[in-house]
Write an enzyme that holds these catalytic residues in place. Structure first.
Site, PDB file in Angstrom:
ATOM      1  N   TRP A 101       0.836  -1.211   0.000  1.00 25.49           N
ATOM      2  CA  TRP A 101       0.000   0.000   0.000  1.00 25.49           C
ATOM      3  C   TRP A 101       0.863   1.250   0.000  1.00 25.49           C
ATOM      4  O   TRP A 101       0.525   2.243  -0.658  1.00 25.49           O
ATOM      5  CB  TRP A 101      -0.972  -0.016   1.170  1.00 25.49           C
ATOM      6  N   ASP A 171      -1.499   6.645   6.310  1.00 23.10           N
ATOM      7  CA  ASP A 171      -2.590   5.736   5.949  1.00 23.10           C
ATOM      8  C   ASP A 171      -2.769   4.798   7.136  1.00 23.10           C
ATOM      9  O   ASP A 171      -1.886   4.009   7.450  1.00 23.10           O
ATOM     10  CB  ASP A 171      -2.186   4.958   4.681  1.00 23.10           C
ATOM     11  N   LYS A 195     -11.761  -1.860   6.912  1.00 22.42           N
ATOM     12  CA  LYS A 195     -10.896  -2.755   7.667  1.00 22.42           C
ATOM     13  C   LYS A 195     -11.376  -2.822   9.123  1.00 22.42           C
ATOM     14  O   LYS A 195     -11.702  -3.882   9.611  1.00 22.42           O
ATOM     15  CB  LYS A 195      -9.439  -2.285   7.608  1.00 22.42           C
TER      16      LYS A 195
HETATM   17  C1  LIG Z   1      -7.008  -2.031   2.116  1.00 19.20           C
HETATM   18  C2  LIG Z   1      -5.981  -0.958   2.213  1.00 19.20           C
HETATM   19  C3  LIG Z   1      -5.864   0.034   1.234  1.00 19.20           C
HETATM   20  C4  LIG Z   1      -6.738   0.075   0.003  1.00 19.20           C
HETATM   21  O1  LIG Z   1      -8.005   0.419   0.340  1.00 19.20           O
HETATM   22  P1  LIG Z   1      -9.141   0.671  -0.755  1.00 19.20           P
HETATM   23  O2  LIG Z   1     -10.213   1.275   0.058  1.00 19.20           O
HETATM   24  O3  LIG Z   1      -9.479  -0.662  -1.332  1.00 19.20           O
HETATM   25  O4  LIG Z   1      -8.594   1.601  -1.777  1.00 19.20           O
HETATM   26  C5  LIG Z   1      -4.920   1.019   1.422  1.00 19.20           C
HETATM   27  N1  LIG Z   1      -4.118   1.020   2.504  1.00 19.20           N
HETATM   28  C6  LIG Z   1      -4.199   0.080   3.448  1.00 19.20           C
HETATM   29  C7  LIG Z   1      -3.287   0.144   4.629  1.00 19.20           C
HETATM   30  C8  LIG Z   1      -5.130  -0.942   3.330  1.00 19.20           C
HETATM   31  O5  LIG Z   1      -5.195  -1.881   4.280  1.00 19.20           O
END
Ligand SMILES: *Cc1c(COP(=O)(O)O)cnc(C)c1O
Length: 361
Positions: A101, A171, A195
């Site tokens: 990511w 993030d 998540k």
């Molecule tokens: C799942 C995830 C993403 C991507 O998320 P989307 O909503 O599918 O774009 C980005 N960063 C992390 C840390 C993730 O776990």
């Protein structure tokens, strides 16, 4: 009705109480005679839902007044572009690469300017967090970017990087609301909610107010400017209304459990059960350097792909779902987010012990 223990990395388990409440309100929300799904986002009832959600989130995370909370769409992945488009004024930023990511965000930023790799743990399949105490951060960088909890690899920053005074962007998709945070240490905290917070379709961005300006990169579309959403209370256009409503219920649930300090305590307790077992198992082993282990995503392997597959099947037969590791790394991964009860982790360890006893050569 039989509920399984769902170890999915995302979309992931939600608190059963929240799902039941949503079911109860499905046909008639609070005497309106309609579902939240059917409701105008400009209605009084909906305004109250989004306002309460924001208020509860601010309370839970103790968000300072000079930060805006935005409820957006496009997933975490859209932030990979929105961040540079809005914040890369000098067209230069530093990225720490701790997994897929972070790497995707880094590659996206390169479209807009000079994205510099400050550190990486790619050399050991992202199984650790690199030393971030003295990074080569230059004065002309607009920000330093991290992925705080690495969903796929199961690592977590337990200490934030020294950004040498530069704005930190994080993030937090897979560790959102898993523990108390000091929001003031960040310029932007954002995460897809699927998540640890709610259903897919909502991304929450917590951003320091002074960063919200008209001064974006040329060509930035209206919908990709933070200012557009900040000026309109996340309702410039139709927001992901139902998803925000569920997030609001999760915030209430978290408050009822005792807030983020309590979640941290429970998450530590749950993770310890699994890690303690992994550390003494003769069949399974964790793949992450101990001091960098995530409390949310726990990857492990047997070292034998066939046996891994056999375990995933065995676990499924025992009511434990979605334990297969990410398609890019294999093995197993147990995601044990806020809503995973301790009983789920205990059951997992019990099933692992049984499998170990039957399969250890
Ligand atoms: C799942 C995830 C993403 C991507 O998320 P989307 O909503 O599918 O774009 C980005 N960063 C992390 C840390 C993730 O776990």
């Amino acid at each position: 009705m039989a509920r399984v223990f769902n170890f999915s990395a995302g979309p992931a388990v939600l608190p059963e109480e929240v799902l039941k409440e949503a079911a109860d309100e499905m046909l008639d929300y609070n005497g309106t005679g309609m579902s939240v799904m059917e409701m105008s986002h400009r209605s009084k009832a909906y305004q109250e839902i989004i306002d309460t959600a924001e208020k509860d989130l601010r309370e839970l995370m103790n968000i300072p007044d000079n930060y805006k909370v935005l409820f957006l769409q496009g997933g975490a992945s859209q932030q990979f572009a929105m961040i540079p488009m809005n914040l890369m004024k000098n067209k230069k930023a530093g990225y720490i690469i701790t997994g897929q990511w972070a790497k995707k965000a880094f590659q996206e930023a390169k479209i807009f300017g000079e994205a510099v790799e400050l550190a990486s743990s790619a050399d050991k399949t992202f199984s650790y967090i690199p030393d971030c105490s003295n990074l080569d951060i230059t004065d002309d960088m607009d920000y330093v970017y991290i992925c705080e909890n690495n969903t796929i690899y199961g690592t977590k920053y337990w200490q934030l990087p020294d950004t040498k005074g530069k704005d930190l962007i994080a993030d937090v998709s897979s560790c959102f609301l898993s523990e108390p945070v000091d929001v003031s240490k960040y310029a932007v905290i954002y995460g897809g909610v699927q998540k640890n917070v709610g259903p897919a379709g909502v991304v929450i961005v917590i951003i320091r107010e002074d960063l919200i300006t008209e001064d974006t990169l040329p060509g930035t579309p209206t919908m990709l400017k933070y200012k557009t959403h900040a000026d309109n209370g996340s309702m410039y256009n139709t927001p992901p209304a139902y998803g925000i409503y569920i997030c609001g219920k999760v915030f209430k649930w978290l408050k009822k459990q005792g807030g983020l300090a309590e979640m941290k305590k429970r998450n530590e307790e749950k993770a310890k059960i699994l890690y303690d077992y992994l550390d003494q198992s003769k069949l399974f082993k964790g793949t992450v350097r101990k001091e960098d282990r995530s409390l949310m995503n726990v990857p492990f392997i047997t070292g034998d792909e066939e046996l891994d597959a056999k375990f995933v099947k065995f676990a499924k037969e025992n009511g434990l779902e979605n334990l297969k590791g990410h398609r890019t790394v294999g093995g197993m991964r147990a995601s044990i987010y806020n809503a995973m009860p301790k009983a789920g982790v205990e059951k997992l360890v019990e099933v692992m012990k049984k499998f170990e006893a039957e399969n250890l050569k």
